[in-house]
Design an enzyme around this catalytic site. Sequence first.
Site, PDB file in Angstrom:
ATOM      1  N   ASP A   1       9.214 -17.794  17.949  1.00 11.69           N
ATOM      2  CA  ASP A   1       9.635 -18.964  17.184  1.00 11.69           C
ATOM      3  C   ASP A   1      10.993 -18.637  16.564  1.00 11.69           C
ATOM      4  OD1 ASP A   1       6.921 -19.562  17.734  1.00 11.69           O
ATOM      5  OD2 ASP A   1       6.742 -20.747  15.898  1.00 11.69           O
TER       6      ASP A   1
ATOM      7  N   LYS B   1       6.056 -29.038  17.990  1.00  7.57           N
ATOM      8  CA  LYS B   1       5.314 -28.340  16.935  1.00  7.57           C
ATOM      9  C   LYS B   1       5.753 -28.861  15.577  1.00  7.57           C
ATOM     10  CE  LYS B   1       4.365 -23.781  14.910  1.00  7.57           C
ATOM     11  NZ  LYS B   1       4.445 -22.305  15.083  1.00  7.57           N
TER      12      LYS B   1
ATOM     13  N   LYS C   1      10.327 -27.394  17.276  1.00 10.29           N
ATOM     14  CA  LYS C   1       9.540 -27.192  16.066  1.00 10.29           C
ATOM     15  C   LYS C   1      10.328 -27.713  14.875  1.00 10.29           C
ATOM     16  CE  LYS C   1       7.671 -23.299  13.342  1.00 10.29           C
ATOM     17  NZ  LYS C   1       7.372 -21.836  13.374  1.00 10.29           N
TER      18      LYS C   1
END
Length: 268
Positions: free
Chosen positions: A109, A207, A172
Amino acid sequence: MNTSSNTTPTWSHDLISSARIALACLDLTSLNDADTEADIAQLCQRAQSPFGPTAAVCVWPRLAAFARAQLPPHIAVAAVANFPYGNADVDAAMRDTVQIVQAGAQEVDVVLPYKALMAGDEAAVTTLLVAVRQACPGLVLKVILETGELQTPELIQRASQLALDAGADFLKTSTGKTATHATPEAAHIMLAAITAHPSAQKYAGFKASGGIKTAQEAIIYEALTQHYLGAAALTAKRFRLGASSLLANLEAVLGELDDESPTQPGGY
């Protein structure tokens, strides 16, 4: 939600269904600066819920190898790179990424250099993201846009496009470390960018992270993902929720228990 005389909640069918999806798509997260192996051991135990496993745990790179050793193979380990400040320091981002790969984690991430983007330096954004993508072949790459800091729909859309162009597997929303976390407004823009991308529309996921604490909040992002990507996208392959305290509420819904459970330690 209706409440009976003994105060045990009776959850709606839709909410229970949503909670099942959310749990299976949850990245159970702990990103406190002082996290220890003991904290992560507890996190990994929580990820193996009586109601089913979470999709992943998300930790610092220094704890990724430990987390991997604590978990069964079907629960992924994600770790963060260039976190949380989103600087344009390629070398630092690469050090994080290499550590994550060497730890045996499955997912990275990485924070997009959003300050560089806001300053108009798209080349710095692309250089860092492409370098990270090349350094973790075969791993799932989630790019954190930090949408609460980008401030305008145009910047969120551009960040989404640059991340997808660089090979992101997921867009995300947030680190959870800034004042504004995930919002439906940002989700709309990000999901629209995925559907508009010539290649990423076939595989990229979304996300939502930061500030999501209940199944009622999670269902908003499930509905948006289904609207843009289709019902088949509501699996861990294309939909994730990043949270630390959401799991307790999901278990309350699924177990029809009192949902005043204490929240779990974590960074989101």
